[in-house]
Design an enzyme around this catalytic site. Sequence first.
Site, PDB file in Angstrom:
ATOM      1  N   SER A  56       0.796  -1.227   0.000  1.00 32.02           N
ATOM      2  CA  SER A  56       0.000   0.000   0.000  1.00 32.02           C
ATOM      3  C   SER A  56       0.827   1.274   0.000  1.00 32.02           C
ATOM      4  O   SER A  56       0.314   2.346  -0.307  1.00 32.02           O
ATOM      5  CB  SER A  56      -0.940   0.006   1.212  1.00 32.02           C
ATOM      6  OG  SER A  56      -0.210  -0.168   2.420  1.00 32.02           O
ATOM      7  N   ASP A 339      -3.445   7.591   8.354  1.00 32.39           N
ATOM      8  CA  ASP A 339      -4.280   6.659   9.115  1.00 32.39           C
ATOM      9  C   ASP A 339      -3.377   5.800   9.988  1.00 32.39           C
ATOM     10  O   ASP A 339      -2.243   6.173  10.276  1.00 32.39           O
ATOM     11  CB  ASP A 339      -5.165   5.827   8.180  1.00 32.39           C
ATOM     12  CG  ASP A 339      -4.365   5.001   7.178  1.00 32.39           C
ATOM     13  OD1 ASP A 339      -3.142   4.814   7.377  1.00 32.39           O
ATOM     14  OD2 ASP A 339      -4.948   4.544   6.177  1.00 32.39           O
ATOM     15  N   HIS A 342      -0.367   4.471   7.309  1.00 33.30           N
ATOM     16  CA  HIS A 342       0.189   5.142   6.134  1.00 33.30           C
ATOM     17  C   HIS A 342       0.484   6.619   6.366  1.00 33.30           C
ATOM     18  O   HIS A 342      -0.310   7.330   6.981  1.00 33.30           O
ATOM     19  CB  HIS A 342      -0.801   5.020   4.967  1.00 33.30           C
ATOM     20  CG  HIS A 342      -1.239   3.623   4.710  1.00 33.30           C
ATOM     21  ND1 HIS A 342      -2.441   3.124   5.171  1.00 33.30           N
ATOM     22  CD2 HIS A 342      -0.629   2.610   4.045  1.00 33.30           C
ATOM     23  CE1 HIS A 342      -2.562   1.857   4.803  1.00 33.30           C
ATOM     24  NE2 HIS A 342      -1.469   1.521   4.123  1.00 33.30           N
TER      25      HIS A 342
END
Length: 359
Positions: A56, A339, A342
């Site tokens: 991610s 978050d 990340h």
Amino acid sequence: MPHKTHDWQISCLVFFCLLPSGYGGVNGSFPNQFHDRNGDNIFGFEPKMLFIFGDSYVDTGNNPITFANSWRFPYGITFPNKPTGRYSDGRVSSYYLAKYLGLRSPIPYRWRRYEPKQLEYGMNFAYGGAGVFETIYKVANTTLQIENFRNLVHENVYSAADLLSSVALFSIAGNDYFTYLTLNNVTQQGIETFTRRIINQMILDITTVQNLGVRKVAIAAMQPLGCLPVASTATGKSGFRWCNETYNVIAKFHNTLLSQALIKLNQEKNDTVFIMLDIYKAFWTVLKNKGVRGISSFPNPLERCCVTTKKGYKCGEVDKRGVRTFELCKDPKSFFFWDDLHPSQQGWRSIYSVLLPDL
């Protein structure tokens, strides 16, 4: 950046003291591999394409819309003002490396069309939640990502000349560790064995891509896992957060073995083919200094902008009644983390301003 060490962490800290020689210091820095004798940038030439593999931190939209919370509000609120599958309020790590190379961010593999304009800058094969091995998220690991790439090469979607003028980026393994820590009782021997397995597979993966014709390969070091909001701990009424040093020890050990393996590979090739990006040191520098002078300011660097308010939910999700399970900060630019896992766009911008300061 503050740390707290508890009794249950002592064995890991002793383990870290016994790391192999060559580790670069308490902040996790490693031998400088940014300068190449053949050119001005870290790769020694001007790449025309970028191929991206990982998780991610570099995914720009490969996960299915029905699966990933990165396709839901508030992801993408800074850029491009809507969710596009990036795990951030805006741009992610891969964008900043592409920008450094003078390239546009490559198109995600999921949204590819075999048209010259779409293939021009390479392709992004990364999936949020991916690992070197299968993770609890059960998305395409790097072996499958490389197989997707190999198929395009065999179909002549990319020519030998394209590959010779290209660079690959690998950013992977954080999800492997979180999967291991979730499913296993962690011991010194267990985590050491698991880390060596990861490094061995990573070396196999990057050499496979290089053997397919890619000229140079950049590999991101592991970020300080213990400073991610999901791993750091809050204390007192103020909720002030502390990095989990046990998790950081694991990241440092991973980076030490990776650095040593890459140096050995380059010695065997008598060239700087594999280049380590010291993400750990860049993360740490930004967190410790609460930003980068003239670029960013993060008053509470371990806090995140998108905070979940209900257990078991993630940023961007709603409960069974359709009620949001998260709260947003007023200004994402003042938060290093977006978050639980990340960095924000401003966080990534700050990381790369430290990572590539003189290039």
